[in-house]
Each structure stands twice: as structure tokens, then as C-alpha cells.
Design a protein around this motif. Sequence first.
Motif, short mmCIF file in Angstrom:
data_model
loop_
_atom_site.label_atom_id
_atom_site.label_comp_id
_atom_site.label_asym_id
_atom_site.label_seq_id
_atom_site.Cartn_x
_atom_site.Cartn_y
_atom_site.Cartn_z
N GLY A 40 0.79 -1.23 0.00
CA GLY A 40 0.00 0.00 0.00
C GLY A 40 0.82 1.27 0.00
O GLY A 40 0.27 2.37 0.07
N LYS A 41 2.14 1.14 -0.08
CA LYS A 41 3.04 2.30 -0.08
C LYS A 41 3.84 2.32 -1.37
O LYS A 41 3.81 1.37 -2.15
CB LYS A 41 3.98 2.23 1.12
N GLY A 42 4.60 3.36 -1.58
CA GLY A 42 5.47 3.44 -2.75
C GLY A 42 4.69 3.24 -4.03
O GLY A 42 3.66 3.89 -4.26
N TYR B 291 6.72 6.14 -16.50
CA TYR B 291 7.06 6.43 -15.11
C TYR B 291 7.50 5.15 -14.39
O TYR B 291 8.56 5.11 -13.74
CB TYR B 291 5.85 7.05 -14.40
N ALA B 292 6.70 4.09 -14.53
CA ALA B 292 7.00 2.83 -13.84
C ALA B 292 8.32 2.23 -14.29
O ALA B 292 9.09 1.70 -13.49
CB ALA B 292 5.86 1.84 -14.04
N ALA B 293 8.60 2.32 -15.58
CA ALA B 293 9.82 1.72 -16.13
C ALA B 293 11.07 2.51 -15.76
O ALA B 293 12.16 1.94 -15.66
CB ALA B 293 9.71 1.60 -17.65
N LYS B 294 10.94 3.81 -15.55
CA LYS B 294 12.11 4.65 -15.32
C LYS B 294 12.27 5.10 -13.87
O LYS B 294 13.23 5.80 -13.53
CB LYS B 294 12.04 5.88 -16.22
N TRP C 104 15.55 6.43 -11.83
CA TRP C 104 16.59 6.94 -12.73
C TRP C 104 16.54 8.46 -12.73
O TRP C 104 15.68 9.06 -13.36
CB TRP C 104 16.39 6.38 -14.14
N ASN C 105 17.42 9.07 -11.96
CA ASN C 105 17.54 10.53 -11.87
C ASN C 105 16.22 11.20 -11.48
O ASN C 105 15.79 12.15 -12.13
CB ASN C 105 18.06 11.12 -13.19
N ASP C 106 15.58 10.71 -10.42
CA ASP C 106 14.33 11.30 -9.96
C ASP C 106 14.25 11.26 -8.44
O ASP C 106 15.24 11.00 -7.76
CB ASP C 106 13.13 10.62 -10.63
N HIS C 107 13.06 11.47 -7.92
CA HIS C 107 12.85 11.53 -6.47
C HIS C 107 13.11 10.21 -5.76
O HIS C 107 13.27 10.18 -4.53
CB HIS C 107 11.42 12.03 -6.17
N VAL C 108 13.20 9.10 -6.47
CA VAL C 108 13.42 7.79 -5.86
C VAL C 108 14.89 7.35 -5.97
O VAL C 108 15.30 6.37 -5.36
CB VAL C 108 12.46 6.75 -6.50
N THR C 109 15.70 8.11 -6.66
CA THR C 109 17.12 7.76 -6.84
C THR C 109 17.83 7.52 -5.51
O THR C 109 18.56 6.52 -5.39
CB THR C 109 17.84 8.82 -7.69
N PRO C 110 17.65 8.36 -4.49
CA PRO C 110 18.33 8.08 -3.21
C PRO C 110 17.90 6.74 -2.59
O PRO C 110 18.73 6.03 -2.02
CB PRO C 110 17.92 9.26 -2.32
N ILE D 218 22.04 -1.48 -12.83
CA ILE D 218 20.80 -1.31 -12.08
C ILE D 218 20.56 0.18 -11.92
O ILE D 218 21.11 0.83 -11.04
CB ILE D 218 20.87 -2.01 -10.70
N VAL D 219 19.74 0.73 -12.81
CA VAL D 219 19.53 2.19 -12.82
C VAL D 219 18.08 2.58 -12.53
O VAL D 219 17.77 3.77 -12.45
CB VAL D 219 19.97 2.82 -14.16
N THR D 220 17.19 1.59 -12.39
CA THR D 220 15.80 1.87 -12.05
C THR D 220 15.35 0.93 -10.94
O THR D 220 15.98 -0.11 -10.69
CB THR D 220 14.86 1.67 -13.26
N MET D 221 14.26 1.28 -10.30
CA MET D 221 13.72 0.41 -9.26
C MET D 221 13.27 -0.92 -9.86
O MET D 221 13.40 -1.96 -9.22
CB MET D 221 12.56 1.10 -8.53
N ALA D 222 12.73 -0.90 -11.07
CA ALA D 222 12.32 -2.16 -11.71
C ALA D 222 13.51 -3.08 -11.89
O ALA D 222 13.42 -4.28 -11.61
CB ALA D 222 11.63 -1.87 -13.04
#
Length: 145
Positions: A48-50, A101-104, A107-113, A130-134
Amino acid sequence: MPPRPDPTTLPCSPLDETTGLKYFPRLVEKIRLHQQGRLWEELHQNLGKGMDRWICEFLHLNYDELKARVLEGGSDEELLQWSQEHGRPLNDTDKLVWNSYAAKLGWNDHVTPTLHRRKIENGLEDRADIVTMAHYMDVDEGRRE
């Protein structure tokens, strides 16, 4: 890297699609596996998060209402249809925007950290591929080396 989880406790890849929408099958599979008491424990904290929350917000749905509907049963396609009837309908452009959005994500966004932190925690900091959460999820869950 920590030991791989039992594949029977894992949802599908975040890049899998239902009727052209990425992540939706993972969302509903996580709900089903959790209800059955089989979901990999490391995934419990983010239910239910992220991405779960973000796709629900994109669909204009409440996560708990979607969860209740998923637990009533139905195919992924039926559940996505219900989601569009109770949230908002999606056209091809909406799906294109979400899928990009889901695929990237990461990658250089608010989720990068977060991606960077998770790679370090799992001994993957040297994995430049490994450059994306996916990508991270697929490696972490053993679908990709």
C-alpha cells in the motif's frame, strides 16, 4: 547479497502488464500472496506504499478498497476493469505516461536516493546496470542476474 527468496513468495516483475498497464499485475499479486500468508516478508512493509500507492493514486483509487476487491476474486483484467469503473478510465496516452514512469522510476528522480540506499544494503552498489527500481526489484527477487 542476501539469499534469494523462495520464488513462490514473490509477485511478478514490476514491468509485467495487464491490458497494457505496467505494475498492476504485481500490485494485485502482492495482495493475493499476502492474504495467503505466502508473500516474501521483505515486501510486507511496502504494501500500500510506494509504487502500490502511486498506481492507486494514478487510477484514483483507495488502496484498501482495491485490496478488498482483489480479495473477492477475479482475473487481473477484471480487476483493472473494475479499477477503471471505480476510479478513472485510462486511454492509451494515460497508459503510456504511467508505463514510462513505472519503467524509469529511480533513474535521476525523487526515488534515486532510495534506489542507491537499497543497492548498498544488498551489496549491489557496483552494479552500474541497475539504474531503475524495476531493475533493482528484478535482480533482488532473482528474475535477473
